[in-house]
Scaffold this motif. Structure first.
Motif, PDB file in Angstrom:
ATOM      1  N   VAL A 267     -11.352  -7.687  -0.758  1.00  0.00           N
ATOM      2  CA  VAL A 267     -10.113  -8.653  -1.164  1.00  0.00           C
ATOM      3  C   VAL A 267      -9.073  -7.619  -1.237  1.00  0.00           C
ATOM      4  N   PHE A 268      -9.127  -6.695  -2.023  1.00  0.00           N
ATOM      5  CA  PHE A 268      -7.689  -6.054  -2.469  1.00  0.00           C
ATOM      6  C   PHE A 268      -7.261  -5.417  -1.009  1.00  0.00           C
ATOM      7  N   GLY A 269      -8.145  -4.620  -0.306  1.00  0.00           N
ATOM      8  CA  GLY A 269      -7.764  -4.403   0.956  1.00  0.00           C
ATOM      9  C   GLY A 269      -7.121  -5.145   1.964  1.00  0.00           C
ATOM     10  N   THR A 270      -7.548  -6.563   1.984  1.00  0.00           N
ATOM     11  CA  THR A 270      -7.186  -7.606   3.024  1.00  0.00           C
ATOM     12  C   THR A 270      -5.879  -8.262   2.620  1.00  0.00           C
ATOM     13  N   LEU A 271      -5.842  -8.446   1.447  1.00  0.00           N
ATOM     14  CA  LEU A 271      -4.646  -9.307   0.785  1.00  0.00           C
ATOM     15  C   LEU A 271      -3.596  -8.046   0.494  1.00  0.00           C
ATOM     16  N   GLY A 272      -3.805  -6.913   0.532  1.00  0.00           N
ATOM     17  CA  GLY A 272      -2.597  -5.997   0.249  1.00  0.00           C
ATOM     18  C   GLY A 272      -1.826  -5.525   1.496  1.00  0.00           C
ATOM     19  N   GLN A 273      -2.444  -5.812   2.628  1.00  0.00           N
ATOM     20  CA  GLN A 273      -1.841  -5.291   3.791  1.00  0.00           C
ATOM     21  C   GLN A 273      -0.684  -6.359   4.128  1.00  0.00           C
ATOM     22  N   ASP A 274       0.224  -5.604   4.935  1.00  0.00           N
ATOM     23  CA  ASP A 274       1.131  -6.487   5.553  1.00  0.00           C
ATOM     24  C   ASP A 274       0.882  -7.127   6.690  1.00  0.00           C
ATOM     25  N   THR A 275       1.672  -8.001   7.287  1.00  0.00           N
ATOM     26  CA  THR A 275       1.303  -9.039   8.598  1.00  0.00           C
ATOM     27  C   THR A 275       0.757  -8.351   9.478  1.00  0.00           C
TER      28      THR A 275
ATOM     29  N   LEU B  84      -3.039  -0.142   3.673  1.00  0.00           N
ATOM     30  CA  LEU B  84      -2.256  -0.403   2.492  1.00  0.00           C
ATOM     31  C   LEU B  84      -1.459   0.891   2.255  1.00  0.00           C
ATOM     32  N   ARG B  85      -0.243   0.636   2.042  1.00  0.00           N
ATOM     33  CA  ARG B  85       0.967   1.679   1.791  1.00  0.00           C
ATOM     34  C   ARG B  85       0.656   2.377   0.235  1.00  0.00           C
ATOM     35  N   PRO B  86       1.084   3.467   0.046  1.00  0.00           N
ATOM     36  CA  PRO B  86       0.878   4.188  -1.226  1.00  0.00           C
ATOM     37  C   PRO B  86       1.469   3.294  -2.089  1.00  0.00           C
ATOM     38  N   ALA B  87       2.399   2.747  -2.168  1.00  0.00           N
ATOM     39  CA  ALA B  87       3.060   2.017  -3.311  1.00  0.00           C
ATOM     40  C   ALA B  87       2.310   0.765  -3.411  1.00  0.00           C
ATOM     41  N   ALA B  88       1.400   0.176  -2.451  1.00  0.00           N
ATOM     42  CA  ALA B  88       0.703  -1.125  -2.925  1.00  0.00           C
ATOM     43  C   ALA B  88      -0.593  -0.576  -3.736  1.00  0.00           C
ATOM     44  N   TRP B  89      -1.254   0.771  -3.312  1.00  0.00           N
ATOM     45  CA  TRP B  89      -2.261   1.111  -4.189  1.00  0.00           C
ATOM     46  C   TRP B  89      -1.911   1.619  -5.532  1.00  0.00           C
ATOM     47  N   ALA B  90      -0.588   2.148  -5.781  1.00  0.00           N
ATOM     48  CA  ALA B  90      -0.165   2.464  -6.974  1.00  0.00           C
ATOM     49  C   ALA B  90      -0.145   1.237  -8.027  1.00  0.00           C
ATOM     50  N   ALA B  91       0.683   0.170  -7.153  1.00  0.00           N
ATOM     51  CA  ALA B  91       0.856  -0.968  -7.847  1.00  0.00           C
ATOM     52  C   ALA B  91      -0.244  -1.713  -8.475  1.00  0.00           C
ATOM     53  N   GLY B  92      -1.301  -1.796  -7.479  1.00  0.00           N
ATOM     54  CA  GLY B  92      -2.702  -2.358  -7.605  1.00  0.00           C
ATOM     55  C   GLY B  92      -3.371  -1.637  -8.675  1.00  0.00           C
ATOM     56  N   LEU B  93      -3.471  -0.387  -8.683  1.00  0.00           N
ATOM     57  CA  LEU B  93      -4.158   0.496  -9.514  1.00  0.00           C
ATOM     58  C   LEU B  93      -3.762   0.117 -10.956  1.00  0.00           C
TER      59      LEU B  93
ATOM     60  N   ALA C  29       7.177 -10.295   3.598  1.00  0.00           N
ATOM     61  CA  ALA C  29       8.185 -10.067   3.028  1.00  0.00           C
ATOM     62  C   ALA C  29       8.497  -8.368   2.824  1.00  0.00           C
ATOM     63  N   GLY C  30       7.374  -7.632   3.188  1.00  0.00           N
ATOM     64  CA  GLY C  30       7.474  -6.272   3.132  1.00  0.00           C
ATOM     65  C   GLY C  30       7.897  -5.763   1.719  1.00  0.00           C
ATOM     66  N   ARG C  31       6.976  -6.449   0.938  1.00  0.00           N
ATOM     67  CA  ARG C  31       7.142  -5.996  -0.547  1.00  0.00           C
ATOM     68  C   ARG C  31       5.710  -5.235  -1.025  1.00  0.00           C
ATOM     69  N   PRO C  32       5.608  -4.263  -0.767  1.00  0.00           N
ATOM     70  CA  PRO C  32       4.181  -3.330  -0.773  1.00  0.00           C
ATOM     71  C   PRO C  32       3.983  -3.475  -2.369  1.00  0.00           C
ATOM     72  N   VAL C  33       4.775  -3.241  -3.434  1.00  0.00           N
ATOM     73  CA  VAL C  33       4.610  -3.200  -4.733  1.00  0.00           C
ATOM     74  C   VAL C  33       3.918  -4.526  -5.115  1.00  0.00           C
ATOM     75  N   LEU C  34       4.849  -5.778  -4.909  1.00  0.00           N
ATOM     76  CA  LEU C  34       4.280  -7.011  -5.335  1.00  0.00           C
ATOM     77  C   LEU C  34       3.008  -7.276  -4.415  1.00  0.00           C
ATOM     78  N   SER C  35       2.785  -6.860  -3.159  1.00  0.00           N
ATOM     79  CA  SER C  35       1.667  -7.358  -2.396  1.00  0.00           C
ATOM     80  C   SER C  35       0.412  -6.544  -3.201  1.00  0.00           C
ATOM     81  N   GLY C  36       0.711  -5.509  -3.610  1.00  0.00           N
ATOM     82  CA  GLY C  36      -0.463  -4.682  -4.198  1.00  0.00           C
ATOM     83  C   GLY C  36      -0.859  -5.181  -5.679  1.00  0.00           C
ATOM     84  N   ILE C  37       0.115  -5.822  -6.537  1.00  0.00           N
ATOM     85  CA  ILE C  37       0.058  -6.304  -7.615  1.00  0.00           C
ATOM     86  C   ILE C  37      -0.879  -7.672  -7.481  1.00  0.00           C
ATOM     87  N   ALA C  38      -0.246  -8.622  -6.482  1.00  0.00           N
ATOM     88  CA  ALA C  38      -0.829  -9.863  -5.986  1.00  0.00           C
ATOM     89  C   ALA C  38      -2.429  -9.612  -5.703  1.00  0.00           C
ATOM     90  N   ALA C  39      -2.471  -8.543  -4.703  1.00  0.00           N
ATOM     91  CA  ALA C  39      -3.787  -8.562  -4.252  1.00  0.00           C
ATOM     92  C   ALA C  39      -4.977  -8.041  -5.300  1.00  0.00           C
TER      93      ALA C  39
END
Length: 531
Positions: free
Chosen positions: A461-469, A474-483, A381-391
């Motif tokens: 795990v974080f790097g694999t599941l936080g990527q897009d299809t 990982l986009r900066p937004a995914a990193w920020a949301a994950g951290l 879905a191209g939702r890096p913030v939610l992907s970062g949280i889930a990852a």
């Protein structure tokens, strides 16, 4: 990465003889009795090898209070070790007996289970998500904790999922009908390993009925097929169920009477009275603590399983157009409901010195597909913030459950497993017992290797599941949301960590019995006779 996961399973050995782990040793004492005395009772084993807990008594004869499958399964392991050790009565010390019984009967079967889980998930998810979820299950769930203990909980998970896998392949027409006998044998073995595994068996029965009756064939053909499937499944289960009944008859005087009605310790008897084997009406406290306790809540230790809740909604939506998804949804939902009812209706205080709510171990594999569907949806879905949280929920599960499993004997009165127990033990130099230290590597160095391996898996795990299809970094937004997610989870654990006298006493006690203590002689792996 798979080699790292397998190495952690094989090398780690959280065990401390001074704890006299009752759930494990009562089974192994019966194994000793079966090989050395040819008896089911363990009276002589108790005299020769020392007292243990979790016993039942009948007419002065002592037996494990547990379902008997693991005791019998360990017989060839013990017989082989006994032959290697010289063939006499005291040939096998306790440490190698526990290590090899775990290795062959709980560790290696789980590594085989991971292969089945991965194959199943790859049928519904992209390879990256299937791999990430499987690795998260391997090190970030109760599967890790109970593969490293000689208890029946992960054995139940292995047998339940193996039975489900057979049914799934049958539903796709990829196996012949005799595969129902395999599923039946797995179901029978599940109950022989752990009585409460029957909850999971009911979920398998529901799935089998839905997949057989959900075909487009005429109803007469469907009913005929269901009859054949039932007969084959019963045929597969019958030998194990009959053997279990004969065991109960020989030990407790009736085929349907278990050891829980004859517990040796009267203090534990009330836990198993009333209802069915102690299962009564739901209690809000038991429900809340089983899932959200800062010490051993299922979602506290494995927050990635929270993704399974919205994942069930996605699976149900898919079921509108896919009979396969519909059957998977109802099985997963029914299994979750059954285990939730059980954990909410049984005495929470009976969990003991364990990592997490141990009787929910059999549930976890059936939550993986729903969790994976959410991860897949977010990646696409191209939702890096939610992907970062889930990852990060997945990566944090690896870190939290992994560190708790490094200790794996968690006292009831500790506030949190990582910050109140694992962290101070590590700071005092008490690294997780492991095979590398037995082979001569300094305990600090061996511990550093294990911690580095766990951190590497979490990062993967974080790097694999936080990527897009597209598999982009990982986009900066995914990193920020994950951290930020990691900071919230760590802050919540810190808020509940008391560092009070109970926490400090637990740390001191575990240090006093630690298998491989710093600066002191460790227990040898296989001490020579007389040492």
């Amino acid at each position: 990465m798979w080699a790292t996961v397998a190495a952690l399973y094989v090398v780690l050995f959280p065990y401390h003889p001074g704890l006299r782990s009752p759930n494990e040793l009562c089974r192994l004492w019966q194994t000793r009795a079966l090989v050395e005395d040819g008896t089911l009772e363990i009276n002589r084993a108790l005299r020769d090898y020392g007292p243990v807990g979790d016993l039942s008594v009948m007419d002065g004869r002592y037996y494990p209070s547990k379902a008997p499958l693991l005791s019998f399964a360990a017989v060839p392991v013990y017989a082989a070790l006994r032959a290697v050790g010289g063939g006499h009565r005291y040939a096998v010390p306790e440490v190698p007996l526990v290590f090899f019984s775990r290795l062959f009967l709980t560790v290696l079967p789980t590594l085989g289970l991971l292969w089945l889980v991965r194959r199943f998930l790859q049928a519904f998810l992209s390879p990256a998500v299937a791999d990430g979820v499987t690795v998260t299950y391997a090190l970030g769930s109760l599967a890790f904790s109970y593969s490293l203990l000689f208890m029946s909980h992960q054995t139940t998970a292995v047998l339940l999922f193996a039975g489900f896998y057979a049914l799934w392949r049958l539903s796709r027409g990829e196996w012949r009908e005799r595969g129902y006998a395999v599923a039946g044998a797995c179901a029978g073995a599940t109950v022989a390993a752990e009585y409460t595994g029957g909850l999971g068996v009911l979920g398998l029965v529901l799935y089998a009925v839905l997949t057989v009756l959900g075909t487009p064939e005429p109803w007469a053909s469907r009913l005929k097929k269901l009859g054949r499937a039932t007969g084959l499944a019963v045929l597969g289960a019958l030998p194990l169920i009959v053997a279990l009944g004969l065991y109960h008859q020989a030990t407790f005087g009736h085929p349907l009477e278990t050891g829980y009605k004859h517990l040796n310790d009267a203090a534990y008897q009330p836990w198993h009275l009333g209802g069915f084997l102690g299962i009564r009406t739901p209690d809000p406290r038991a429900f809340t603590l089983s899932f959200f306790s800062p010490l051993r809540g299922l979602f506290t230790l494995s927050p990635f399983l929270l993704l399974a809740l919205p994942g069930l909604v996605l699976l149900k939506r898919q079921g509108k157009t896919s009979p396969e998804a519909r059957a998977l949804f109802w099985m997963s939902a029914a299994t979750l409901a059954g285990y939730t009812y059980f954990t909410s209706s049984f005495t929470y205080d009976s969990w003991g010195w364990t990592t997490g709510p141990r009787h929910l171990t059999g549930l976890v594999p059936f939550l993986l597909l729903p969790a994976g569907l959410v991860l897949e949806r977010l990646r696409g879905a191209g939702r890096p913030v939610l992907s970062g949280i889930a990852a990060m929920l997945c990566a944090a599960s690896v870190l939290v459950t992994g560190l708790a499993t490094f200790v794996n004997y968690i006292p009831d009165d500790v506030s949190t497993p990582v910050l109140a127990l694992a962290r101070p033990l590590l700071m005092d130099g008490y690294h997780p017992p492991n095979l590398l230290a037995f082979l001569g590597l300094p305990t600090a160095l061996a511990g550093a290797v294990l911690f580095a391996a766990l951190a590497a898996v979490a990062a993967y795990v974080f790097g694999t599941l936080g990527q897009d299809t597209a598999g982009r970094a990982l986009r900066p937004a995914a990193w920020a949301a994950g951290l930020a997610t990691l900071a919230v989870l760590a802050g919540a654990q810190a808020a509940f960590t008391r560092n009070d006298r109970a926490d400090q006493n637990a740390v001191r006690f575990l240090e006093s019995v630690w298998l491989q203590p710093p600066g002191r002689s460790a227990t040898p792996f296989w001490p020579r006779a007389g040492s």
